[in-house]
Design a protein around this motif. Structure first.
Motif, short mmCIF file in Angstrom:
data_model
loop_
_atom_site.label_atom_id
_atom_site.label_comp_id
_atom_site.label_asym_id
_atom_site.label_seq_id
_atom_site.Cartn_x
_atom_site.Cartn_y
_atom_site.Cartn_z
N UNK A 122 0.75 -1.24 -0.10
CA UNK A 122 0.17 -0.02 -0.07
C UNK A 122 1.00 1.29 0.17
N UNK A 123 0.41 2.23 -0.88
CA UNK A 123 1.16 3.39 -0.86
C UNK A 123 2.20 3.37 -2.03
N UNK A 124 2.61 2.35 -2.48
CA UNK A 124 3.70 2.27 -3.60
C UNK A 124 2.93 2.88 -4.89
N UNK A 125 3.91 3.99 -5.39
CA UNK A 125 3.19 4.65 -6.70
C UNK A 125 2.76 3.78 -7.82
N UNK A 126 3.37 2.58 -7.98
CA UNK A 126 3.28 1.88 -8.98
C UNK A 126 2.31 0.46 -8.79
N UNK A 127 1.74 0.69 -7.43
CA UNK A 127 1.31 -0.77 -6.95
C UNK A 127 0.30 -1.20 -7.62
N UNK A 128 -0.60 -0.47 -8.71
CA UNK A 128 -1.45 -1.05 -9.58
C UNK A 128 -0.98 -1.92 -10.50
N UNK A 129 0.02 -1.35 -11.22
CA UNK A 129 0.60 -2.15 -12.29
C UNK A 129 0.91 -3.50 -11.87
#
Length: 199
Positions: A122-129
């Motif tokens: 959670x919170x990583x800027x590329x998490x969704x990828x």
């Protein structure tokens, strides 16, 4: 349920081509999501962290390259990005570089998993990828979405076999002796077709 071809019609023609380095990187990523045994002794993409076939043997790369996923055109970029993260991870951890394979592939299984945990946190800027890529890798194993189910079972698909999915009857249809609720909920409508659809 009707018989289908081994994979959705035209799927093979709609698979994007990727470089060998990208393929190795994505296979190493998939193997970190659902690990399996090495395909041959010198297999670098598959770390051999588990017995039996994992996501790679189940066809993760085949599924990822299929245009139905919607991420097929970004696979090279995702592989490059994974390698950039792996390069930084190795440098921070003081790991020696291995120029014979892409940086992500050079990581041990444990280091690959640790990096993916960071990328999907959670919170990583590329998490969704990375979560999306992980879901597709898992999908190849647990549903064989890129294959016809009956033919995947006949070929010994590791994920379907692990989940105990049974083979269909000789006509390609699945039938069950016992009703799911322990009783028949409603009689079959007289206009139901042989394929199970209403007329």
């Amino acid at each position: 349920m009707q018989k289908q071809k081994a994979e959705p019609e035209g799927a093979a023609e709609r698979r994007v081509r990727i470089t060998d380095d990208a393929a190795l990187t994505l296979e190493a990523y998939a193997d970190s999501i659902v690990p399996g045994e090495k395909r041959w002794p010198g297999d670098r993409a598959v770390a051999g962290a588990a017995e039996g076939g994992g996501a790679v043997t189940a066809g993760a790369l085949q599924l990822l390259r299929w245009d139905a996923t919607g991420i097929h055109d970004d696979l090279e970029n995702l592989a490059d990005l994974a390698n950039d993260h792996a390069r930084a991870y190795a440098q921070d951890a003081g790991l020696p570089p291995d120029p014979s394979v892409p940086p992500f592939v050079a990581l041990s299984y444990e280091d690959r998993v640790a990096l993916i945990r960071t990328l999907t946190a959670p919170g990583h800027p590329e998490k969704e990828f990375w979560v999306l890529l992980s879901l597709f890798c898992n999908m190849a194993f647990d549903s064989a979405a890129h294959l016809h189910t009956a033919e995947a079972i006949a070929a010994g698909h590791p994920g379907l076999r692990a989940m105990g999915i049974t083979a269909p009857d000789d006509d390609g249809l699945w039938r069950f002796e016992d009703f799911g609720y322990g009783r028949e909920l409603a009689p079959l409508h007289p206009a139901t077709t042989a394929g199970g659809s209403p007329a």
